[in-house]
Design a protein around this motif. Structure first.
Motif, mmCIF file in Angstrom:
data_model
loop_
_atom_site.group_PDB
_atom_site.id
_atom_site.type_symbol
_atom_site.label_atom_id
_atom_site.label_comp_id
_atom_site.label_asym_id
_atom_site.label_seq_id
_atom_site.Cartn_x
_atom_site.Cartn_y
_atom_site.Cartn_z
ATOM 1 N N ASP A 22 0.846 -1.198 0.000
ATOM 2 C CA ASP A 22 0.000 0.000 0.000
ATOM 3 C C ASP A 22 0.882 1.249 0.000
ATOM 4 O O ASP A 22 1.468 1.606 1.018
ATOM 5 C CB ASP A 22 -0.891 -0.038 1.255
ATOM 6 C CG ASP A 22 -1.786 1.183 1.390
ATOM 7 O OD1 ASP A 22 -1.516 2.213 0.732
ATOM 8 O OD2 ASP A 22 -2.757 1.110 2.162
ATOM 9 N N PRO A 23 0.996 1.934 -1.162
ATOM 10 C CA PRO A 23 1.958 3.040 -1.264
ATOM 11 C C PRO A 23 1.644 4.201 -0.324
ATOM 12 O O PRO A 23 2.562 4.829 0.225
ATOM 13 C CB PRO A 23 1.850 3.485 -2.730
ATOM 14 C CG PRO A 23 0.575 2.905 -3.239
ATOM 15 C CD PRO A 23 0.276 1.693 -2.419
ATOM 16 N N GLN A 24 0.338 4.507 -0.097
ATOM 17 C CA GLN A 24 0.013 5.631 0.787
ATOM 18 C C GLN A 24 0.405 5.319 2.228
ATOM 19 O O GLN A 24 0.937 6.167 2.938
ATOM 20 C CB GLN A 24 -1.480 5.953 0.695
ATOM 21 C CG GLN A 24 -1.785 6.751 -0.564
ATOM 22 C CD GLN A 24 -3.265 6.926 -0.780
ATOM 23 O OE1 GLN A 24 -4.026 5.971 -0.673
ATOM 24 N NE2 GLN A 24 -3.675 8.136 -1.077
ATOM 25 N N LEU A 25 0.139 4.070 2.633
ATOM 26 C CA LEU A 25 0.523 3.661 3.985
ATOM 27 C C LEU A 25 2.040 3.734 4.137
ATOM 28 O O LEU A 25 2.561 4.248 5.136
ATOM 29 C CB LEU A 25 0.043 2.239 4.275
ATOM 30 C CG LEU A 25 0.499 1.664 5.615
ATOM 31 C CD1 LEU A 25 -0.182 2.380 6.771
ATOM 32 C CD2 LEU A 25 0.225 0.171 5.706
ATOM 33 N N GLN A 26 2.753 3.258 3.128
ATOM 34 C CA GLN A 26 4.215 3.244 3.212
ATOM 35 C C GLN A 26 4.775 4.666 3.286
ATOM 36 O O GLN A 26 5.738 4.932 3.998
ATOM 37 C CB GLN A 26 4.815 2.467 2.028
ATOM 38 C CG GLN A 26 4.535 0.967 2.092
ATOM 39 C CD GLN A 26 5.057 0.312 3.375
ATOM 40 O OE1 GLN A 26 6.125 0.666 3.874
ATOM 41 N NE2 GLN A 26 4.308 -0.608 3.943
ATOM 42 N N GLN A 27 4.118 5.590 2.567
ATOM 43 C CA GLN A 27 4.541 6.988 2.628
ATOM 44 C C GLN A 27 4.361 7.536 4.048
ATOM 45 O O GLN A 27 5.245 8.170 4.617
ATOM 46 C CB GLN A 27 3.707 7.802 1.637
ATOM 47 C CG GLN A 27 4.161 9.253 1.504
ATOM 48 C CD GLN A 27 3.102 10.097 0.773
ATOM 49 O OE1 GLN A 27 2.380 9.591 -0.076
ATOM 50 N NE2 GLN A 27 3.031 11.373 1.111
ATOM 51 N N ALA A 28 3.188 7.248 4.629
ATOM 52 C CA ALA A 28 2.897 7.746 5.976
ATOM 53 C C ALA A 28 3.838 7.124 7.008
ATOM 54 O O ALA A 28 4.335 7.813 7.908
ATOM 55 C CB ALA A 28 1.445 7.450 6.342
#
Lengths: 477, 228
Positions: A22-28
């Motif tokens: 999950d790219p958004q989770l990884q960013q956060a």
């Protein structure tokens, strides 16, 4: 069905896989890795007495747990003297019923809520909704995840898994009464919008419900710690204040509370102290122009009294600072939701099997590299890795471990108990692997190791075991 | 068996006690009576002038602003200046505290109203019970003198602190509270405030002014120390 009644903890592996993709989770999560850890380290370094305070905090909780029955009695007496009410709940259902009964008695339509993990543990919002009482989460992070129908992904930063853009989208969807062309580019505009929306709700709520960081036996006070001031608005403006807390939150005296407060914020966010630390004692007094007219405390057991005297007793020292998850490589990689229930990270990996059973929570204590950072930063010096190991043992004893893993452990144990055979087997194994990998120095595929080689190469051994090298080196001297 | 009885029974079973053991009771009672101090950081253990300087530094690092005036009569002018400098309307709401009531507000253009806040006041002023230099923390007590709502509802909060009430550590404040309210007794609400309200719930970015005041200004009244 919600995650409260139906934890996804048994599916930790699937959850973790999804989280990693999950790219958004990884960013956060990338941000969290750096922010919290640096802040804690700096604030601990600023205070020469920090390590001594950790010892003191540990000792206070140990003493309190050993005498919890007596301090509970003393606390109860003081709350009643101050005009408050104390309720006891054996389990989540009982706690929900007590709170719903108070709501019914007061004819409450809305409950403004300060942040409370115990309210998550007892799945209070669903029960309130079902009874026609609207729960309003007022901590900004809790408000955001309530809009999304999620549970917290972090015990002090419930929305830590979300990016700014995700929050903006949620606000546009929820706040339809506002101009749809408004600019929400800056995080400050999102904050201002939430402040405006929630301010109205604070002023009209019938009941204010908060958790408690500490309950003080000496004075009968409940203590909450916040940065936003939402807990204070919840409990000051409504006619009735309900405190929901688990019973191990008791400390004997004000002096004991200040020892714990000194390690709490520093371990959590690296602040010297959180912005608001509030001690509440009973309802409004004669001549008071504000404050609640009724003050109720609901004390929840939910299995905690049975943890005392077991190898998990030390977990009851936990003050919910979140330092263990802030420093956990597994938490950093998968975030809080992968853990599948209310408490994530290392503290959740120990607490969840205690509260929902090892059958459902047994995978969580396996989600650890045993690097030991959680124990190293825990302000209460809770031996989290040791307790995760206890859970793994229990899981194994109860035959909950998957059969391949059991067989593997069995085979390893067979050789480990026979040192000569072990040395022979490893010598053959290392020799063979070293020979096969002599050209490339690594393997891109290996039987039984696809989980490793799918993502990265496996380095080829040198061809000789450590023990053999040791013997040769030492023998040469 | 009631929930209460069952919880106590379970607790005592786990602890292997009956609850009637004399030495246990004596130990708990003595702790509650004597409230022994734990580890008290030496940071705040300073002579008066340095303690004030530490408080100022710590409060400012928590994003409060701090001014020091020579006497209580100078407070209204300082409050008026701060409101003006921040482009805020010249209005203030305060409680019944006599120390605030006795100040010459009429010598300024500030319109002062009295009572708890209903959520429609832009600016509030309160008098602190005390403060702690160790962390730059204000200590507020509830009641008609300084209503709790003024600590949280107004957008901007001015807090007056007498330098005599500035402690080095939290433990000194506890002693003063016991002297004022009695041993084991507390005001309904005791609010420790360290800087203005904030949140980091949006993308882990720290922003001021979440639900409580967006700005916190502390005016220390320091009479006759020659600091100025």
């Amino acid at each position: 069905m919600s995650v409260h009644a139906n934890p996804t903890s048994p599916h930790f592996k699937d959850n973790a896989h999804k989280a990693l993709g999950d790219p958004q989770l990884q960013q956060a999560m990338g941000k969290l890795r750096i922010g919290f850890t640096a802040a804690r380290a700096a604030s601990a370094a600023r205070l020469p007495e920090f390590e001594a305070l950790r010892d003191s905090a540990r000792d206070i909780k140990n003493h309190t747990l050993a005498n919890l029955d007596l301090y509970l009695e003393a606390y109860e007496k003081k709350v009643v003297e101050a005009g408050g009410h104390v309720h006891y709940a054996r389990d989540a259902a009982e706690a929900r019923k007590i709170i719903l009964d108070i709501c019914k008695e007061k004819g409450a339509k809305t409950v403004a809520k300060g942040k409370s993990m115990i309210s998550e543990e007892i799945a209070l919002n669903e029960a309130l909704d079902a009874a026609g009482v609207r729960p309003i989460e007022t901590d900004l992070g809790e408000y955001i995840i309530q809009l999304r129908g999620e549970i917290p992904s972090h015990i002090i930063g419930p929305a830590v898994h979300l990016t700014k853009d995700q929050i903006e989208a949620e606000f546009r969807k929820a706040h339809t009464h506002l101009d749809k062309d408004r600019n929400l580019e800056e995080p400050t505009s999102l904050l201002a919008e939430a402040r405006g929306v929630l301010r109205e709700k604070f002023l009209s709520a019938d009941i204010g419900l908060t958790g408690a960081n500490f309950l003080i036996a000496e004075t009968g006070s409940s203590v909450i710690v916040t940065n936003e001031g939402n807990g204070d608005l919840s409990q000051t403006l409504a006619k009735t204040h309900i405190v929901i807390a688990s019973l191990e939150k008791i400390v004997p005296t004000l002096e004991d509370a200040s020892q714990l407060l000194r390690v709490l914020a520093r371990s959590a966010t690296g602040q010297e102290l959180s912005v608001y630390t509030t001690f509440s004692t009973g309802p409004r007094r004669d001549g008071d122009p504000d404050g609640p007219q009724d003050y109720h405390v609901v004390l929840l057991d939910n299995g905690r009294t049975s943890m005392i005297g077991t190898e998990f007793q030390e977990m009851l020292r936990c003050i919910r600072c979140g330092a263990c998850m802030n420093h956990c490589p597994v938490y950093h990689a998968v975030g809080g939701h992968a853990y599948g229930w209310v408490y994530p990270g290392p503290m959740g990996a120990v607490l969840t099997p205690s509260l929902i059973g090892v059958e459902k929570g047994g995978l969580l204590p396996n989600a650890s590299t045993f690097c030991g950072r959680c124990e190293a930063v825990c302000p209460m010096r809770i031996p989290l890795p040791k307790m995760m190991r206890h859970w793994r043992e229990r899981e194994f004893e109860r035959h909950l471990t998957p059969s391949v893993q059991r067989a593997g452990l069995g085979a390893w144990a067979f050789f480990a108990r026979r040192p000569a055979l072990y040395r022979l087997a490893t010598r053959i194994g290392m020799g063979a692997l070293g020979f096969m990998g002599r050209n490339k120095g690594r393997f891109s595929k290996l039987p039984f190791a696809s989980g490793w080689t799918q993502m990265r190469d496996f380095p080829a051994p040198e061809g000789e075991t450590f023990q053999a090298q040791w013997k040769r080196e030492r023998g040469g001297r | 068996m009631s929930a209460r009885d069952e919880i106590f029974a379970s607790l005592r079973r786990s602890l292997h006690v009956s609850g009637a053991e004399g030495p246990r009771r004596a130990a708990a009672e003595s702790r509650l009576r004597e409230n022994p101090r734990g580890v008290v950081p030496q940071r705040g253990n300073l002579p008066r002038a340095e303690r004030i300087a530490l408080f100022k530094r710590m409060a400012e690092s928590a994003f409060a602003s701090v001014s020091i005036v020579e006497n209580a009569r100078a407070v209204p002018a300082e409050a008026a200046r701060w409101l003006r400098d921040n482009n805020l309307p010249a209005t203030l709401r305060r409680g019944a505290d006599e120390r605030l009531a006795d100040m010459p507000w009429r010598e300024t253009a500030v319109a002062v109203s009295e009572g708890a806040s209903d959520g429609h006041d832009l600016n509030g002023v309160s008098h602190a019970f005390g403060a702690v230099a160790e962390s730059g923390t204000l200590v507020m007590t509830s009641g008609a003198d300084n209503p709790t709502t003024l600590n949280f509802l107004p957008d901007n909060h001015i807090v007056v602190l007498s330098a005599d009430d500035l402690a080095g550590d939290y433990e000194s404040i506890f002693d003063w509270l016991r002297a004022r309210y009695g041993k084991g007794m507390m005001p309904r609400a005791l609010n420790w405030i360290t800087g203005p309200s904030r949140s980091a719930d949006i993308a882990q970015t720290m922003l001021l002014g979440a639900h409580g005041p967006r700005k916190l200004h502390i005016v220390i009244v320091d009479e006759g120390t020659g600091l100025l």
